[in-house]
Write a protein that holds these residues in place. Structure first.
Motif, PDB file in Angstrom:
ATOM      1  N   LYS A   7       0.811  -1.257   0.047  1.00  0.00           N
ATOM      2  CA  LYS A   7       0.163   0.107  -0.140  1.00  0.00           C
ATOM      3  C   LYS A   7       0.717   1.222  -0.168  1.00  0.00           C
ATOM      4  CE  LYS A   7      -3.933  -1.882   2.364  1.00  0.00           C
ATOM      5  NZ  LYS A   7      -4.946  -2.084   3.483  1.00  0.00           N
ATOM      6  N   LEU A   8       1.843   1.466   0.720  1.00  0.00           N
ATOM      7  CA  LEU A   8       2.802   2.636   0.692  1.00  0.00           C
ATOM      8  C   LEU A   8       3.551   2.663  -0.524  1.00  0.00           C
ATOM      9  CD1 LEU A   8       4.235   2.088   4.392  1.00  0.00           C
ATOM     10  CD2 LEU A   8       3.033   3.775   3.631  1.00  0.00           C
ATOM     11  N   CYS A   9       3.862   1.538  -1.072  1.00  0.00           N
ATOM     12  CA  CYS A   9       4.647   1.570  -2.341  1.00  0.00           C
ATOM     13  C   CYS A   9       3.647   2.258  -3.345  1.00  0.00           C
ATOM     14  CB  CYS A   9       5.084   0.332  -3.122  1.00  0.00           C
ATOM     15  SG  CYS A   9       6.617  -0.245  -2.052  1.00  0.00           S
ATOM     16  N   ASP A  10       2.397   1.870  -3.656  1.00  0.00           N
ATOM     17  CA  ASP A  10       1.355   2.203  -4.366  1.00  0.00           C
ATOM     18  C   ASP A  10       0.991   3.659  -4.157  1.00  0.00           C
ATOM     19  OD1 ASP A  10       0.864  -0.240  -5.468  1.00  0.00           O
ATOM     20  OD2 ASP A  10      -0.774  -0.809  -4.358  1.00  0.00           O
ATOM     21  N   GLU A  11       1.052   4.086  -2.822  1.00  0.00           N
ATOM     22  CA  GLU A  11       0.759   5.512  -2.572  1.00  0.00           C
ATOM     23  C   GLU A  11       1.628   6.390  -2.941  1.00  0.00           C
ATOM     24  OE1 GLU A  11      -1.110   8.738  -1.230  1.00  0.00           O
ATOM     25  OE2 GLU A  11      -1.890   6.824  -1.708  1.00  0.00           O
ATOM     26  N   ALA A  12       3.154   5.846  -2.612  1.00  0.00           N
ATOM     27  CA  ALA A  12       4.342   6.617  -3.325  1.00  0.00           C
ATOM     28  C   ALA A  12       4.371   6.856  -4.729  1.00  0.00           C
ATOM     29  CB  ALA A  12       5.683   6.077  -2.681  1.00  0.00           C
ATOM     30  N   ALA A  13       4.049   5.609  -5.449  1.00  0.00           N
ATOM     31  CA  ALA A  13       3.977   5.589  -6.900  1.00  0.00           C
ATOM     32  C   ALA A  13       3.051   6.964  -7.486  1.00  0.00           C
ATOM     33  CB  ALA A  13       3.633   4.428  -7.539  1.00  0.00           C
ATOM     34  N   ALA A  14       1.805   6.611  -6.858  1.00  0.00           N
ATOM     35  CA  ALA A  14       0.629   7.620  -7.021  1.00  0.00           C
ATOM     36  C   ALA A  14       0.943   9.007  -6.801  1.00  0.00           C
ATOM     37  CB  ALA A  14      -0.730   7.448  -6.395  1.00  0.00           C
ATOM     38  N   ARG A  15       1.645   9.299  -5.704  1.00  0.00           N
ATOM     39  CA  ARG A  15       2.143  10.748  -5.358  1.00  0.00           C
ATOM     40  C   ARG A  15       3.150  11.298  -6.570  1.00  0.00           C
ATOM     41  NH1 ARG A  15       2.140  11.813   1.090  1.00  0.00           N
ATOM     42  NH2 ARG A  15      -0.069  11.220   1.451  1.00  0.00           N
ATOM     43  N   ILE A  16       4.239  10.289  -6.752  1.00  0.00           N
ATOM     44  CA  ILE A  16       5.194  10.719  -7.766  1.00  0.00           C
ATOM     45  C   ILE A  16       4.564  10.972  -9.172  1.00  0.00           C
ATOM     46  CG2 ILE A  16       7.143   9.843  -9.007  1.00  0.00           C
ATOM     47  CD1 ILE A  16       7.937   8.164  -6.568  1.00  0.00           C
ATOM     48  N   GLN A  17       3.504  10.144  -9.352  1.00  0.00           N
ATOM     49  CA  GLN A  17       2.991  10.442 -10.844  1.00  0.00           C
ATOM     50  C   GLN A  17       2.139  11.883 -10.667  1.00  0.00           C
ATOM     51  OE1 GLN A  17       2.970   8.388 -13.331  1.00  0.00           O
ATOM     52  NE2 GLN A  17       1.867  10.050 -14.572  1.00  0.00           N
ATOM     53  N   ARG A  18       1.499  11.902  -9.619  1.00  0.00           N
ATOM     54  CA  ARG A  18       0.592  13.451  -9.585  1.00  0.00           C
ATOM     55  C   ARG A  18       1.694  14.506  -9.446  1.00  0.00           C
ATOM     56  NH1 ARG A  18      -2.457  10.924  -5.185  1.00  0.00           N
ATOM     57  NH2 ARG A  18      -1.116  11.655  -3.610  1.00  0.00           N
ATOM     58  N   GLY A  19       2.738  14.144  -8.932  1.00  0.00           N
ATOM     59  CA  GLY A  19       3.968  15.453  -9.157  1.00  0.00           C
ATOM     60  C   GLY A  19       4.501  15.692 -10.381  1.00  0.00           C
ATOM     61  N   ASP A  20       4.511  14.484 -11.045  1.00  0.00           N
ATOM     62  CA  ASP A  20       5.066  14.437 -12.508  1.00  0.00           C
ATOM     63  C   ASP A  20       3.724  15.208 -13.446  1.00  0.00           C
ATOM     64  OD1 ASP A  20       7.420  13.436 -11.848  1.00  0.00           O
ATOM     65  OD2 ASP A  20       6.952  11.392 -12.722  1.00  0.00           O
TER      66      ASP A  20
END
Length: 184
Positions: free
Chosen positions: A165-178
């Motif tokens: 879940k943490l990995c998915d959330e981090a990936a989602a935040r990185i994607q939102r930042g990009d």
């Protein structure tokens, strides 16, 4: 016909020479080749050149045209040669100023991002203090204290799920930042 006594000139793989004696011989030959090339560069182009190298024993080797010391002092003092025109100097100064300004802008952006991250950390800490903490939370259990094998398996599964879940959330935040950076 006489067979060749040496291998002649061959390509070598570039790696550290293991034997100290061979390394010193190679250094001597290569150093003389570098000195020759620097002399040619200085004569053909009228360039002022300086070369400084250290052997593995720490002995310095220098070359300079007109002299190593003169070129080093000019470099350290930031002096231009007398042959360069004022236009060249002004172009170089403008280029240096532009680079300095660009670096200042990068630095300022990084400071702003750091301040924004600091504010986020403070907000998260404040939220964490307000949240009630369950003292027997599964993630606080010391695995060494758990005797039941099945319970340890359950804790491991929960940890793996939390990690995913943490990995998915981090990936989602990185994607939102990009996505935000691409929209700017």
């Amino acid at each position: 016909m006489n067979p060749k006594k040496t291998k002649g000139k061959q390509k070598i793989t570039i790696k550290k020479i293991e034997k100290d004696e061979d390394r010193l011989v190679t250094l001597s030959k290569r150093r003389n080749g570098i000195y020759t090339k620097l002399t040619e560069l200085s004569i053909l182009c009228g360039a002022e050149v300086a070369f400084l190298g250290y052997s593995c024993s720490g002995k310095p080797y220098t070359f300079g045209s007109p002299s190593f010391q003169a070129v080093a002092e000019r470099f350290l003092n930031g002096e231009s040669s007398s042959s360069s025109s004022s236009l060249q100097r002004s172009v170089m100064n403008a280029h240096q100023q532009a680079k300095i300004q660009e670096l200042c802008n990068v630095y300022n952006r990084m400071v702003e991002k750091a301040k924004a991250e600091e504010v986020k950390v403070k907000k998260a800490a404040a939220l964490a203090e307000k949240m009630p903490v369950n003292e027997d939370a599964w993630w606080k259990v010391d695995p060494k204290e758990v005797k039941d094998h099945e319970e340890l398996k359950n804790i491991l599964e929960k940890c793996e799920g939390l990690y995913e879940k943490l990995c998915d959330e981090a990936a989602a935040r990185i994607q939102r930042g990009d996505d935000e950076n691409n929209n700017k």
